[in-house]
Motif scaffolding. Structure first.
Motif, PDB file in Angstrom:
ATOM      1  N   LEU A 136     -13.073  16.590  46.005  1.00 29.47           N
ATOM      2  CA  LEU A 136     -12.260  16.150  47.136  1.00 29.47           C
ATOM      3  C   LEU A 136     -12.027  17.313  48.090  1.00 29.47           C
ATOM      4  O   LEU A 136     -12.060  18.471  47.702  1.00 29.47           O
ATOM      5  CB  LEU A 136     -10.925  15.599  46.648  1.00 29.47           C
ATOM      6  N   GLY A 137     -11.766  17.003  49.338  1.00 27.88           N
ATOM      7  CA  GLY A 137     -11.422  18.016  50.321  1.00 27.88           C
ATOM      8  C   GLY A 137      -9.967  18.422  50.201  1.00 27.88           C
ATOM      9  O   GLY A 137      -9.156  17.729  49.561  1.00 27.88           O
ATOM     10  N   LEU A 138      -9.613  19.550  50.828  1.00 30.87           N
ATOM     11  CA  LEU A 138      -8.241  20.047  50.745  1.00 30.87           C
ATOM     12  C   LEU A 138      -7.239  19.045  51.301  1.00 30.87           C
ATOM     13  O   LEU A 138      -6.177  18.845  50.724  1.00 30.87           O
ATOM     14  CB  LEU A 138      -8.120  21.388  51.486  1.00 30.87           C
ATOM     15  N   GLU A 139      -7.559  18.409  52.404  1.00 26.20           N
ATOM     16  CA  GLU A 139      -6.623  17.432  52.993  1.00 26.20           C
ATOM     17  C   GLU A 139      -6.380  16.258  52.050  1.00 26.20           C
ATOM     18  O   GLU A 139      -5.244  15.790  51.916  1.00 26.20           O
ATOM     19  CB  GLU A 139      -7.161  16.945  54.343  1.00 26.20           C
ATOM     20  N   GLU A 140      -7.434  15.783  51.405  1.00 25.90           N
ATOM     21  CA  GLU A 140      -7.273  14.688  50.438  1.00 25.90           C
ATOM     22  C   GLU A 140      -6.395  15.135  49.266  1.00 25.90           C
ATOM     23  O   GLU A 140      -5.529  14.378  48.793  1.00 25.90           O
ATOM     24  CB  GLU A 140      -8.636  14.239  49.918  1.00 25.90           C
ATOM     25  N   LEU A 141      -6.629  16.355  48.791  1.00 19.88           N
ATOM     26  CA  LEU A 141      -5.834  16.872  47.685  1.00 19.88           C
ATOM     27  C   LEU A 141      -4.370  17.038  48.076  1.00 19.88           C
ATOM     28  O   LEU A 141      -3.461  16.784  47.277  1.00 19.88           O
ATOM     29  CB  LEU A 141      -6.414  18.216  47.220  1.00 19.88           C
ATOM     30  N   GLN A 142      -4.121  17.451  49.295  1.00 23.78           N
ATOM     31  CA  GLN A 142      -2.744  17.643  49.733  1.00 23.78           C
ATOM     32  C   GLN A 142      -1.992  16.317  49.830  1.00 23.78           C
ATOM     33  O   GLN A 142      -0.777  16.268  49.636  1.00 23.78           O
ATOM     34  CB  GLN A 142      -2.722  18.393  51.064  1.00 23.78           C
ATOM     35  N   VAL A 143      -2.707  15.233  50.122  1.00 26.93           N
ATOM     36  CA  VAL A 143      -2.081  13.898  50.094  1.00 26.93           C
ATOM     37  C   VAL A 143      -1.618  13.577  48.676  1.00 26.93           C
ATOM     38  O   VAL A 143      -0.504  13.084  48.459  1.00 26.93           O
ATOM     39  CB  VAL A 143      -3.066  12.822  50.604  1.00 26.93           C
ATOM     40  N   ILE A 144      -2.478  13.871  47.686  1.00 27.94           N
ATOM     41  CA  ILE A 144      -2.085  13.673  46.285  1.00 27.94           C
ATOM     42  C   ILE A 144      -0.900  14.567  45.939  1.00 27.94           C
ATOM     43  O   ILE A 144       0.038  14.140  45.261  1.00 27.94           O
ATOM     44  CB  ILE A 144      -3.282  13.969  45.348  1.00 27.94           C
ATOM     45  N   PHE A 145      -0.947  15.813  46.418  1.00 24.99           N
ATOM     46  CA  PHE A 145       0.119  16.788  46.139  1.00 24.99           C
ATOM     47  C   PHE A 145       1.476  16.252  46.584  1.00 24.99           C
ATOM     48  O   PHE A 145       2.485  16.438  45.880  1.00 24.99           O
ATOM     49  CB  PHE A 145      -0.189  18.108  46.850  1.00 24.99           C
ATOM     50  N   GLU A 146       1.523  15.590  47.713  1.00 28.27           N
ATOM     51  CA  GLU A 146       2.793  15.072  48.231  1.00 28.27           C
ATOM     52  C   GLU A 146       3.405  14.025  47.314  1.00 28.27           C
ATOM     53  O   GLU A 146       4.606  13.791  47.354  1.00 28.27           O
ATOM     54  CB  GLU A 146       2.600  14.506  49.641  1.00 28.27           C
ATOM     55  N   GLY A 147       2.591  13.402  46.487  1.00 22.25           N
ATOM     56  CA  GLY A 147       3.101  12.395  45.564  1.00 22.25           C
ATOM     57  C   GLY A 147       3.510  12.942  44.211  1.00 22.25           C
ATOM     58  O   GLY A 147       3.959  12.181  43.343  1.00 22.25           O
ATOM     59  N   LEU A 148       3.404  14.262  44.024  1.00 19.53           N
ATOM     60  CA  LEU A 148       3.785  14.865  42.745  1.00 19.53           C
ATOM     61  C   LEU A 148       5.298  14.957  42.622  1.00 19.53           C
ATOM     62  O   LEU A 148       6.032  14.752  43.584  1.00 19.53           O
ATOM     63  CB  LEU A 148       3.167  16.263  42.621  1.00 19.53           C
ATOM     64  N   SER A 149       5.758  15.280  41.417  1.00 20.20           N
ATOM     65  CA  SER A 149       7.200  15.413  41.192  1.00 20.20           C
ATOM     66  C   SER A 149       7.759  16.543  42.051  1.00 20.20           C
ATOM     67  O   SER A 149       7.064  17.521  42.343  1.00 20.20           O
ATOM     68  CB  SER A 149       7.487  15.692  39.719  1.00 20.20           C
ATOM     69  N   GLU A 150       9.010  16.407  42.448  1.00 16.44           N
ATOM     70  CA  GLU A 150       9.637  17.419  43.303  1.00 16.44           C
ATOM     71  C   GLU A 150       9.688  18.779  42.601  1.00 16.44           C
ATOM     72  O   GLU A 150       9.545  19.821  43.236  1.00 16.44           O
ATOM     73  CB  GLU A 150      11.050  16.973  43.696  1.00 16.44           C
ATOM     74  N   GLN A 151       9.866  18.773  41.280  1.00 19.67           N
ATOM     75  CA  GLN A 151       9.946  20.018  40.534  1.00 19.67           C
ATOM     76  C   GLN A 151       8.622  20.780  40.608  1.00 19.67           C
ATOM     77  O   GLN A 151       8.591  21.984  40.867  1.00 19.67           O
ATOM     78  CB  GLN A 151      10.299  19.740  39.064  1.00 19.67           C
ATOM     79  N   VAL A 152       7.533  20.077  40.389  1.00 21.76           N
ATOM     80  CA  VAL A 152       6.215  20.725  40.433  1.00 21.76           C
ATOM     81  C   VAL A 152       5.930  21.233  41.838  1.00 21.76           C
ATOM     82  O   VAL A 152       5.420  22.343  42.020  1.00 21.76           O
ATOM     83  CB  VAL A 152       5.120  19.746  39.958  1.00 21.76           C
ATOM     84  N   LYS A 153       6.288  20.469  42.841  1.00 19.61           N
ATOM     85  CA  LYS A 153       6.048  20.902  44.225  1.00 19.61           C
ATOM     86  C   LYS A 153       6.869  22.131  44.574  1.00 19.61           C
ATOM     87  O   LYS A 153       6.444  22.970  45.366  1.00 19.61           O
ATOM     88  CB  LYS A 153       6.351  19.759  45.200  1.00 19.61           C
ATOM     89  N   ARG A 154       8.063  22.248  43.966  1.00 19.28           N
ATOM     90  CA  ARG A 154       8.884  23.441  44.215  1.00 19.28           C
ATOM     91  C   ARG A 154       8.289  24.666  43.527  1.00 19.28           C
ATOM     92  O   ARG A 154       8.294  25.771  44.072  1.00 19.28           O
ATOM     93  CB  ARG A 154      10.324  23.228  43.724  1.00 19.28           C
ATOM     94  N   ASP A 155       7.789  24.473  42.306  1.00 18.26           N
ATOM     95  CA  ASP A 155       7.340  25.606  41.505  1.00 18.26           C
ATOM     96  C   ASP A 155       5.930  26.069  41.857  1.00 18.26           C
ATOM     97  O   ASP A 155       5.603  27.249  41.710  1.00 18.26           O
ATOM     98  CB  ASP A 155       7.390  25.254  40.014  1.00 18.26           C
ATOM     99  N   LEU A 156       5.091  25.129  42.283  1.00 14.36           N
ATOM    100  CA  LEU A 156       3.718  25.459  42.629  1.00 14.36           C
ATOM    101  C   LEU A 156       3.542  25.288  44.131  1.00 14.36           C
ATOM    102  O   LEU A 156       4.501  25.047  44.845  1.00 14.36           O
ATOM    103  CB  LEU A 156       2.753  24.580  41.824  1.00 14.36           C
ATOM    104  N   ASN A 157       2.326  25.435  44.636  1.00 13.80           N
ATOM    105  CA  ASN A 157       2.154  25.289  46.079  1.00 13.80           C
ATOM    106  C   ASN A 157       0.804  24.693  46.406  1.00 13.80           C
ATOM    107  O   ASN A 157      -0.071  24.572  45.543  1.00 13.80           O
ATOM    108  CB  ASN A 157       2.353  26.627  46.800  1.00 13.80           C
ATOM    109  N   ASN A 158       0.632  24.321  47.656  1.00 12.86           N
ATOM    110  CA  ASN A 158      -0.599  23.655  48.095  1.00 12.86           C
ATOM    111  C   ASN A 158      -1.336  24.458  49.157  1.00 12.86           C
ATOM    112  O   ASN A 158      -1.974  23.913  50.050  1.00 12.86           O
ATOM    113  CB  ASN A 158      -0.290  22.248  48.620  1.00 12.86           C
ATOM    114  N   GLU A 159      -1.262  25.803  49.053  1.00 15.29           N
ATOM    115  CA  GLU A 159      -1.864  26.637  50.081  1.00 15.29           C
ATOM    116  C   GLU A 159      -3.383  26.711  49.980  1.00 15.29           C
ATOM    117  O   GLU A 159      -4.059  26.930  50.979  1.00 15.29           O
ATOM    118  CB  GLU A 159      -1.277  28.050  50.025  1.00 15.29           C
ATOM    119  N   THR A 160      -3.930  26.591  48.785  1.00 14.33           N
ATOM    120  CA  THR A 160      -5.377  26.629  48.623  1.00 14.33           C
ATOM    121  C   THR A 160      -5.809  25.458  47.750  1.00 14.33           C
ATOM    122  O   THR A 160      -5.008  24.866  47.012  1.00 14.33           O
ATOM    123  CB  THR A 160      -5.847  27.935  47.957  1.00 14.33           C
TER     124      THR A 160
END
Length: 310
Positions: A136-160
Motif C-alpha cells: 500500500l502507499g503511504l496515504e492509504e496506510l495513513q487512512v488505516i492509521f487514523e482508525g487505530l486506537s487513540e493510545q497507539v496513535k499517541r505512542d507511535l507515529n505515522n511519519e514514515t
C-alpha cells in the motif's frame, strides 16, 4: 548524585552536528560507553551511508566501547521494539560494570523510546501482514492509521511508511491479545544535552560531508551491498543515501542529480530532527543545549560539567 539509580548521559543533535565526537570524548573523561540510538547503524557493512564514523570511537589511541552498532545483517528489518530490548540489555551491562552509560543519536523516536519505553516491547513483527501492508502507499496506510486506537496513535507515529506499518501491526496485535503487558524500562535518571549547530554551519557541514562520502566509497559500498545482501527495494527501505544511490545505479538519474537530490533530502531530514527535539522540549524533556560552534574541548568540558552537576 544522591540517587542510586543509573544516571544516563544523553547526547543528541541533528546530522552533521558532531554529536558522536562529543560523546566519545565525554566517554573518555567519564569512563563511559556509548549506546547508539540510530536505526541504521545497527547494520553491518552499511558504514559510509549510515555515517558510522567508527574512527571517532578511538580517542588518543584509546578505544571507546560502543553498543548497538553492527549487530544485524544487511537486509534485516530492525524495529523499535527490538531496539528497546537491546537498549535495556546494553544499559544493564554497562551499569553492572560500573561504567557511565552514554546514549547518543539523532533519531528522536529511538531516543524517546529508550527514555520512556512506551512503544510496546515484545510485540512481534507479523511478517506476512507487513508484506501485505508494504504493497500500500503511504496515504492509504495513513487512512488505516487514523482508525487505530487513540493510545497507539499517541505512542507511535505515522511519519514514515515503516512506522505506520509498525503501528498498524501493534494495534492489531493488541486487539487480538488484550492482556498483553509491555516490558518495563529499568528505572534510571538521565541528563539530556543537545549539540546546537547554527543552521548555516550545519548546512555547510552536510554538503561538505556528502561530497566527501561520495568521493570516498559510498557509491561503491552500495554496489557491494547490492551484490551481496540487498535488493533495490531494500535500498528504498533504508532511505536517504541508499534510496538515491539506488536510483543512480539503476540509471534513473544522473550522478549529479543524485548528489543534488540527496543533499536536499539530508537538509530536510536535519530540519525534521530539530523539529522533533523542539517537540520533546514542549513535552517536558529538559534539553541542555551547548553551542556546537565552539571548540571540541569547550563542548566536552561543558557536557561533563552539566552531567556531573545533576
Amino acid at each position: 548524585m544522591s540517587s542510586q539509580k543509573p544516571h544516563i548521559l544523553v547526547i543528541l543533535g541533528p546530522t552533521a552536528s558532531g554529536k558522536t565526537n562529543v560523546a566519545c570524548n565525554a566517554a573518555l573523561k567519564l569512563d563511559g560507553e556509548i549506546i547508539s540510538a540510530d536505526s541504521r547503524q545497527v547494520y553491518k557493512f552499511m558504514d559510509i551511508g549510515t555515517g558510522k564514523d567508527i574512527e571517532e570511537y578511538t580517542i588518543d589511541g584509546q578505544p571507546i566501547p560502543y553498543h548497538l552498532i553492527d549487530i544485524k545483517e544487511p537486509g534485516y528489518k530492525y524495529n523499535i521494539a527490538e531496539f528497546q530490548l537491546d537498549f535495556i540489555q546494553a544499559l544493564n551491562d554497562i551499569v553492572s560494570r560500573g561504567k557511565t552509560p552514554i546514549l547518543c543519536g539523532g533519531s528522536g523516536l529511538y531516543l524517546e523510546a529508550a527514555l520512556k519505553g512506551s512503544s510496546y516491547l515484545g510485540i512481534p513483527m507479523n511478517e506476512e501482514r507487513r508484506g501485505e501492508l508494504e504493497k500500500l502507499g503511504l496515504e492509504e496506510l495513513q487512512v488505516i492509521f487514523e482508525g487505530l486506537s487513540e493510545q497507539v496513535k499517541r505512542d507511535l507515529n505515522n511519519e514514515t511508511k515503516r512506522r505506520v506499518i509498525r503501528a498498524i501491526i501493534v494495534d492489531e496485535y493488541l486487539k487480538e491479545n488484550p492482556n498483553f503487558k509491555t516490558v518495563d524500562i529499568p528505572d534510571f535518571d538521565f541528563t539530556i544535552i543537545g549539540v546546537d549547530v547554527s543552521r548555516e554551519v550545519r548546512r555547510n557541514k552536510i554538503t561538505k560531508r556528502l561530497k566527501h562520502r561520495v568521493e570516498n566509497g559510498m557509491i561503491e559500498e552500495v554496489e557491494w551491498l547490492l551484490q551481496n545482501y540487498l535488493t533495490y527495494d531494500d535500498l528504498e527501505y533504508y532511505g536517504l543515501e541508499y534510496k538515491w544511490i539506488g536510483q543512480y545505479l539503476k540509471k534513473e538519474i544522473s550522478k549529479e542529480e543524485m548528489v543534488r537530490q540527496l543533499n536536499i533530502a539530508i537538509h530536510q531530514f536535519s530540519k525534521r530532527q530539530m523539529t522533533w527535539f523542539r517537540r520533546m522540549e514542549k513535552n517536558g524533556y529538559n534539553i541542555h543545549w551547548v553551542d556546537g560552534d565552539i571548540s571540541l574541548k569547550e563542548k566536552v568540558d561543558e557536557v561533563c560539567n552539566i552531567y556531573s552537576a545533576v
